[in-house]
Design a protein around this motif. Sequence first.
Motif, mmCIF file in Angstrom:
data_model
loop_
_atom_site.group_PDB
_atom_site.id
_atom_site.type_symbol
_atom_site.label_atom_id
_atom_site.label_comp_id
_atom_site.label_asym_id
_atom_site.label_seq_id
_atom_site.Cartn_x
_atom_site.Cartn_y
_atom_site.Cartn_z
ATOM 1 N N GLU A 191 49.778 46.793 45.305
ATOM 2 C CA GLU A 191 49.273 45.812 44.349
ATOM 3 C C GLU A 191 48.358 44.803 45.023
ATOM 4 N N ALA A 192 48.693 44.433 46.275
ATOM 5 C CA ALA A 192 47.859 43.472 46.996
ATOM 6 C C ALA A 192 46.484 44.074 47.298
ATOM 7 N N LEU A 193 46.455 45.332 47.710
ATOM 8 C CA LEU A 193 45.186 45.979 48.013
ATOM 9 C C LEU A 193 44.349 46.162 46.752
ATOM 10 N N LYS A 194 45.001 46.531 45.660
ATOM 11 C CA LYS A 194 44.273 46.678 44.395
ATOM 12 C C LYS A 194 43.686 45.351 43.950
ATOM 13 N N ALA A 195 44.436 44.271 44.152
ATOM 14 C CA ALA A 195 43.944 42.940 43.775
ATOM 15 C C ALA A 195 42.725 42.558 44.613
ATOM 16 N N ALA A 196 42.759 42.923 45.891
ATOM 17 C CA ALA A 196 41.613 42.627 46.753
ATOM 18 C C ALA A 196 40.378 43.387 46.289
ATOM 19 N N PHE A 197 40.564 44.641 45.880
ATOM 20 C CA PHE A 197 39.437 45.435 45.411
ATOM 21 C C PHE A 197 38.928 44.931 44.064
ATOM 22 N N GLU A 198 39.820 44.487 43.207
ATOM 23 C CA GLU A 198 39.398 43.926 41.927
ATOM 24 C C GLU A 198 38.548 42.677 42.148
ATOM 25 N N GLU A 199 38.988 41.855 43.082
ATOM 26 C CA GLU A 199 38.232 40.636 43.408
ATOM 27 C C GLU A 199 36.877 40.990 44.019
ATOM 28 N N TYR A 200 36.886 41.980 44.906
ATOM 29 C CA TYR A 200 35.646 42.390 45.540
ATOM 30 C C TYR A 200 34.682 43.002 44.522
ATOM 31 N N ASP A 201 35.201 43.836 43.610
ATOM 32 C CA ASP A 201 34.337 44.462 42.600
ATOM 33 C C ASP A 201 33.702 43.419 41.687
ATOM 34 N N LYS A 202 34.429 42.349 41.390
ATOM 35 C CA LYS A 202 33.858 41.261 40.589
ATOM 36 C C LYS A 202 32.719 40.580 41.344
ATOM 37 N N THR A 203 32.890 40.462 42.668
ATOM 38 C CA THR A 203 31.830 39.896 43.500
ATOM 39 C C THR A 203 30.584 40.778 43.452
ATOM 40 N N VAL A 204 30.801 42.089 43.511
ATOM 41 C CA VAL A 204 29.686 43.026 43.433
ATOM 42 C C VAL A 204 28.970 42.894 42.093
ATOM 43 N N GLU A 205 29.739 42.801 41.021
ATOM 44 C CA GLU A 205 29.154 42.708 39.683
ATOM 45 C C GLU A 205 28.369 41.416 39.501
ATOM 46 N N SER A 206 28.852 40.342 40.116
ATOM 47 C CA SER A 206 28.149 39.061 39.991
ATOM 48 C C SER A 206 26.935 38.986 40.907
ATOM 49 N N GLY A 207 26.931 39.827 41.944
ATOM 50 C CA GLY A 207 25.802 39.850 42.874
ATOM 51 C C GLY A 207 25.821 38.744 43.898
ATOM 52 N N LYS A 208 26.963 38.026 43.979
ATOM 53 C CA LYS A 208 27.050 36.925 44.937
ATOM 54 C C LYS A 208 28.468 36.796 45.459
ATOM 55 N N ASP A 209 28.584 36.710 46.766
ATOM 56 C CA ASP A 209 29.898 36.581 47.403
ATOM 57 C C ASP A 209 30.199 35.098 47.606
ATOM 58 N N GLU A 210 30.803 34.493 46.587
ATOM 59 C CA GLU A 210 31.096 33.059 46.634
ATOM 60 C C GLU A 210 32.133 32.737 47.712
ATOM 61 N N ALA A 211 33.043 33.650 47.979
ATOM 62 C CA ALA A 211 34.142 33.363 48.900
ATOM 63 C C ALA A 211 33.701 33.356 50.358
ATOM 64 N N PHE A 212 32.860 34.329 50.768
ATOM 65 C CA PHE A 212 32.558 34.464 52.194
ATOM 66 C C PHE A 212 31.065 34.550 52.525
ATOM 67 N N GLY A 213 30.220 34.683 51.518
ATOM 68 C CA GLY A 213 28.786 34.643 51.762
ATOM 69 C C GLY A 213 28.139 35.939 52.179
ATOM 70 N N ARG A 214 28.815 37.064 51.951
ATOM 71 C CA ARG A 214 28.203 38.339 52.306
ATOM 72 C C ARG A 214 26.957 38.593 51.465
ATOM 73 N N THR A 215 25.907 39.123 52.110
ATOM 74 C CA THR A 215 24.662 39.407 51.393
ATOM 75 C C THR A 215 24.233 40.870 51.513
ATOM 76 N N LEU A 216 24.638 41.566 52.577
ATOM 77 C CA LEU A 216 24.185 42.931 52.793
ATOM 78 C C LEU A 216 25.143 43.945 52.175
ATOM 79 N N PHE A 217 24.584 44.957 51.529
ATOM 80 C CA PHE A 217 25.343 46.089 50.996
ATOM 81 C C PHE A 217 26.547 45.620 50.160
ATOM 82 N N LEU A 218 26.274 44.716 49.266
ATOM 83 C CA LEU A 218 27.311 44.245 48.339
ATOM 84 C C LEU A 218 27.419 45.272 47.211
ATOM 85 N N GLN A 219 28.129 46.373 47.539
ATOM 86 C CA GLN A 219 28.244 47.519 46.639
ATOM 87 C C GLN A 219 29.690 47.992 46.596
#
Length: 508
Positions: free
Chosen positions: A394-422
């Motif tokens: 469940e913890a890993l799935k939650a991390a992926f859900e959060e990451y996928d939302k970051t991908v959909e928004s096109g901006k990594d608000e939490a850590f500032g990643r810019t490359l290959f946000l896919q």
Amino acid sequence: MERRAFFKLIGISAAVAAGGTAYACSSGHGMLSLVPTAEDSSAYRIANDPQVSFSSEVDVLIVGSGIAGLSAAMAPAEAGHSVMVVDKLDLLGGESFSSNGIMRVSGSAFQKAAGIDTTAIEAWDARKQELADEGVPDIEFAKRLFVTAPDWIDHLVDTYQVELADPRAYVKGGGLSTVLLPKNGLGDMESFMVPLRNGLANKGVAFSTGLQAVAFIQDGGGAICGMRLLAVKNQAVSDIRAKRVVVATGGFASSQPLIHAYVPNQEQVASYTFASMGEGQMLCSGVGGKLAGMDKAGPLTGRVPQSCAWGMFAPAVIVDLAGKRFAREDDVNAAADACHADDRGHWWTIFDKQLIESSQSRSVAQVTAKYVKRLVGPCDTLDDLAKAMFMPAEALKAAFEEYDKTVESGKDEAFGRTLFLQKLIAPYYAFRQSPVRYKTRGGANTDGEGRLLNATGSPVSGVYCCGSVGASSLEGLASNGAFGMLVGQAVAKVLAEEEGSDVSSASA
């Protein structure tokens, strides 16, 4: 007729602590003097070691065969001066040889030929901010290294036939246009450094391995005129006379005592390197050079540095043991630094076929084959992946859900990643990493030409420093290579001026 020579040895102030041999002596820098008082220079001894007896003489002696040292050899060798490069390791290349191969360069002719037109000046503002965020104190010198790096890389390509990877292979997929790699990608330092070494050898540079520098040799006038070397295998002594000595021995990440003294918050971290013992810093201190900034913590990396760069070339997700994402994936140091700071133990880099089929497929194949016990996968679901990584699904799935939302928004608000946000697509793989030391900051103070400076800011006669031994060094092969090239050019210039002066005096 040459006046009678008086020589003494100036050794390492903390030789035993740094892992060197006990040749410590000197004159008023807090070190025990082992030099007896005598009128005759033949009485000078170090702990009953032989008096100075030069076995060879060169114009330039370079201590350290990493990228800084080899780059420092270029200009003097090309100008026809005799150059010797020594290294305490059995293999040339120092610890540059085992680096990930990433070079921060903008504006080279090589990049322009690949259709990448960004100049060093245009790229500087972004790089300047990165360096400022890292706490780099001498921004002006950092800029000089950055704008010199494209000339350095072009000189390697044009003069030494060094081969690089085509940047279009990774830039077209979203990779940085301000990065260059060796011919075969991440970690392929053999194809990068061997042509440089061979080219220098063809220009007359002499190489000797298994020789550790243990003391500067000082003449009667106080000028450095050479170096005492000790054979690592049989402890045989060699004294090399040189008009100029260039110290390019790297940092002190391998020295537990020096880490304890200067960066104690990293002393519980393992070391990736084994030869960066800080001898250069101690030698420079012993001869009057001022050390600075050694208490600034250097960045950390993973035990397998190549994999820390995968997120710069393809999608990846980094999670800790609890399945939580905690660092940006497109920064080679972010995961290791955060992992150490928060006592996370180790982390996982999760990837998919996008990385396996990326421009760095060779790196992925080599690393995963060599470190198979660190790899899990392929796993068709996140449940299977979590089970293989021994963490709650469940913890890993939650991390992926959060990451996928970051991908959909096109901006990594939490850590500032810019490359290959896919997004990642099953099957999944994960590679386990832990933080290690590999780089230290600070070292010997130098001027803009790399001359070693004492406490008053005056040059120590005859000594230059470049690369990670210097207080103004930065992370990365390109900055150390540019530093070495600048020092080599400065040394070649002063030798030419001295030769011109000698010719003029003889003519007069």
